[in-house]
Design a protein around this motif. Structure first.
Motif, PDB file in Angstrom:
ATOM      1  N   LYS A  43      51.584  41.523  51.696  1.00  0.00           N
ATOM      2  CA  LYS A  43      51.334  41.691  53.133  1.00  0.00           C
ATOM      3  C   LYS A  43      52.032  40.599  53.930  1.00  0.00           C
ATOM      4  N   GLU A  44      52.224  39.427  53.305  1.00  0.00           N
ATOM      5  CA  GLU A  44      52.916  38.348  54.022  1.00  0.00           C
ATOM      6  C   GLU A  44      54.378  38.706  54.282  1.00  0.00           C
ATOM      7  N   PHE A  45      55.039  39.304  53.279  1.00  0.00           N
ATOM      8  CA  PHE A  45      56.452  39.624  53.528  1.00  0.00           C
ATOM      9  C   PHE A  45      56.609  40.859  54.414  1.00  0.00           C
ATOM     10  N   VAL A  46      55.704  41.805  54.271  1.00  0.00           N
ATOM     11  CA  VAL A  46      55.760  42.971  55.163  1.00  0.00           C
ATOM     12  C   VAL A  46      55.652  42.510  56.617  1.00  0.00           C
ATOM     13  N   ALA A  47      54.824  41.499  56.851  1.00  0.00           N
ATOM     14  CA  ALA A  47      54.689  40.953  58.215  1.00  0.00           C
ATOM     15  C   ALA A  47      56.006  40.318  58.678  1.00  0.00           C
ATOM     16  N   ALA A  52      60.671  40.660  62.103  1.00  0.00           N
ATOM     17  CA  ALA A  52      62.141  40.548  62.194  1.00  0.00           C
ATOM     18  C   ALA A  52      62.729  41.769  62.889  1.00  0.00           C
ATOM     19  N   GLN A  53      62.096  42.913  62.724  1.00  0.00           N
ATOM     20  CA  GLN A  53      62.556  44.120  63.434  1.00  0.00           C
ATOM     21  C   GLN A  53      62.120  44.067  64.897  1.00  0.00           C
ATOM     22  N   SER A 228      63.061  49.781  55.935  1.00  0.00           N
ATOM     23  CA  SER A 228      63.952  48.841  55.226  1.00  0.00           C
ATOM     24  C   SER A 228      63.362  48.344  53.910  1.00  0.00           C
ATOM     25  N   MET A 229      62.444  49.123  53.355  1.00  0.00           N
ATOM     26  CA  MET A 229      61.811  48.743  52.086  1.00  0.00           C
ATOM     27  C   MET A 229      61.972  49.853  51.044  1.00  0.00           C
ATOM     28  N   THR A 232      64.379  46.897  47.124  1.00  0.00           N
ATOM     29  CA  THR A 232      64.036  45.516  47.438  1.00  0.00           C
ATOM     30  C   THR A 232      64.986  44.971  48.499  1.00  0.00           C
ATOM     31  N   PRO A 233      64.493  44.614  49.650  1.00  0.00           N
ATOM     32  CA  PRO A 233      65.394  44.077  50.675  1.00  0.00           C
ATOM     33  C   PRO A 233      65.783  42.636  50.344  1.00  0.00           C
ATOM     34  N   PRO A 234      66.834  42.128  50.988  1.00  0.00           N
ATOM     35  CA  PRO A 234      67.222  40.726  50.759  1.00  0.00           C
ATOM     36  C   PRO A 234      66.185  39.808  51.408  1.00  0.00           C
ATOM     37  N   VAL A 235      65.192  39.447  50.611  1.00  0.00           N
ATOM     38  CA  VAL A 235      63.989  38.784  51.121  1.00  0.00           C
ATOM     39  C   VAL A 235      64.310  37.467  51.838  1.00  0.00           C
TER      40      VAL A 235
END
Ligand SMILES: *Cc1c(COP(=O)(O)O)cnc(C)c1O
Length: 355
Positions: A43-47, A52-53, A228-229, A232-235
Motif C-alpha cells: 500500500k505504501e508504493f501504491v500511494a 506521482a500520477q 501503470s502496474m 513491475t514498474p520501475p519502483v
C-alpha cells in the motif's frame, strides 16, 4: 563538494530528490524496508504511484480524459509505441534532430510518414516554422526540445490533427496546454528522475482506433487499466520522480520553474553573445533554455579541449558537446542552480582573458 553538473542526461537532480530517495533506500515510508526491497503492490508504493500520477496532473493542469502513466523502455520505446497505437495510414513528423529522426524511422514501420519540415540540411540548428499540417494525418509528431542541437519550441502548436510530442528534455520547464496534445511522452532522466521510467500523458479516447494487433505490453490501454502496474514498474525511478514533482510544487510549480530557467539561460546566452571566443550554434529564435550549445570561433578552435579541462579543474562537468555538434553543451535542467551557470560564465570569461 558537489560539482556543477551540466550533463545532458542522466543529469542533475534536485538535492531534495537525492536526499529523499537516499532516505527511502534506507527505510521506505517507515516500513523498516528499503525502497529496493518492497513489493510494488504494497500500500505504501501504491500511494507513491498514485501521488506521482496526481502531481503530474496538478502541475501540468492536465484536463479530464487524460491518463498519466509511468512505463519502462525509455522515450525510445515511445518512438514505436506511439505509432503502433495511433497510426492507421499516415502521420506527419518534424525532423528537428537525432531523436526526431529516430522517431520517424520507427513510425515508418507502421505506415506512411510525411516529414513536414526538416532542419537537417543545416545540422538541425533551427526549429522549423511556417509548415502546413495537412488535415488527413492521423497525427502530427514534434520533439519540443532537441537535446543534442540546443533548439526548442516553447509554444504549443495549433494543428488540425492529433498532436504527439516527445518532451523528454523540456517537460516541466514551462506550463503546457495539455489539451492541445493527445500524447506526450518524456524519459525521466532529464527533468524528472533517474533513468528507467518514462512519463506518458495520453488522451484516452484516441486509443483503440487502429486495426493492428498490439502486443499487450505495448498497448497503452493495458497500462491505463492497471494504473501503470500491469507489470513491475520501475519502483525507484518512480519514487524519485515523485520527490522531484513534490519539489516542483514546493518551488511554485512549472511557472516558477520557467522563470528560473529563463533567467539561467539568459545569463549563459548573454555571456556567449558578448564573447569573442565563444559562439552559439542554434539560431537565435530557436534557442533552447534547457540545452545551450556553443563552440569556439575558428581562431580559438584548438582550445576547445583545454576549456573542458579548465572547467573540470573548477568542478564544472558535463559541458563537452555532443559529437554531432562539437564544442560545448551546457544542460540547464530545472535542478541546476543559477550559481552553477554563474560558475560556468565566470570560467568562460577567465579563460577568454587568459588567451
Ligand atoms: C534523451 C532523449 C531521448 C531518448 O530517451 P531514452 O529514454 O534514452 O530512450 C528521446 N528524445 C529526447 C528529446 C531526448 O532528449
Amino acid at each position: 563538494m558537489k560539482k556543477h553538473n551540466f550533463y545532458a542526461g542522466p543529469s542533475i537532480l534536485s538535492e531534495y530528490t537525492i536526499k529523499h530517495t537516499a532516505d527511502a533506500v534506507n527505510n521506505f515510508a517507515e516500513t523498516g524496508l528499503s525502497l529496493l526491497e518492497v513489493s510494488h503492490r504494497s500500500k505504501e508504493f501504491v500511494a507513491v504511484m498514485d501521488e506521482a500520477q496526481a502531481l503530474v496532473k496538478e502541475l501540468l493542469d492536465v484536463p479530464e480524459g487524460y491518463q498519466v502513466l509511468y512505463l519502462g523502455g525509455g522515450a525510445s520505446l515511445q518512438f514505436c509505441m506511439a505509432p503502433m497505437n495511433l497510426l492507421r495510414t499516415k502521420a506527419g513528423y518534424l525532423d528537428t534532430g537525432t531523436w526526431a529522426a529516430n522517431a520517424i524511422k520507427e513510425a515508418r514501420l507502421f505506415g506512411d510518414v510525411e516529414v513536414l519540415a526538416s532542419s537537417k540540411e543545416s545540422n538541425y540548428n533551427f526549429y522549423p516554422r511556417g509548415y502546413e499540417v495537412p488535415s488527413d494525418l492521423d497525427y502530427f509528431h514534434i520533439t519540443t526540445n532537441n537535446t543534442i542541437y540546443g533548439t526548442e519550441l516553447r509554444e504549443d502548436p495549433d494543428v488540425p490533427v492529433r498532436l504527439v510530442a516527445d518532451m523528454s528534455s523540456d517537460i516541466f520547464s514551462r506550463p503546457v496546454d495539455v489539451a492541445k496534445y493527445d500524447l506526450i511522452y518524456a524519459g525521466a532522466q532529464k527533468n524528472l528522475g533517474p533513468a528507467g521510467a518514462t512519463l506518458v500523458i495520453v488522451k484516452e479516447d484516441v486509443l483503440g482506433k487502429v486495426d493492428r494487433a498490439i502486443p499487450t505490453m505495448l498497448d497503452y490501454r493495458t497500462h491505463i487499466k492497471k494504473g501503470s502496474m500491469f507489470n513491475t514498474p520501475p519502483v525507484l525511478p518512480v519514487y524519485s520522480s515523485l520527490m522531484t514533482l513534490r519539489y516542483y510544487k514546493e518551488m511554485g510549480g512549472v511557472k516558477a520553474m520557467e522563470k528560473i530557467d529563463l533567467e539561467k539561460a539568459g545569463v549563459l546566452y548573454d555571456a556567449i553573445d558578448n564573447s569573442k571566443m565563444f559562439v552559439g550554434t542554434a539560431a537565435e529564435d530557436s534557442r533552447s533554455i534547457m540545452n545551450v550549445t556553443f563552440v569556439m570561433t575558428p581562431e580559438y578552435k584548438e582550445l576547445e579541449k583545454d576549456f573542458v579541462d579548465f572547467c573540470a579543474a573548477r568542478g564544472i562537468v558535463g559541458i563537452k558537446g555532443h559529437r554531432s555538434v562539437g564544442g560545448f553543451r551546457a544542460s540547464l535542467y530545472n535542478a541546476l542552480p543559477l550559481e552553477s551557470v554563474k560558475a560556468l560564465v565566470d570560467a568562460m570569461a577567465e579563460f577568454e582573458k587568459q588567451h
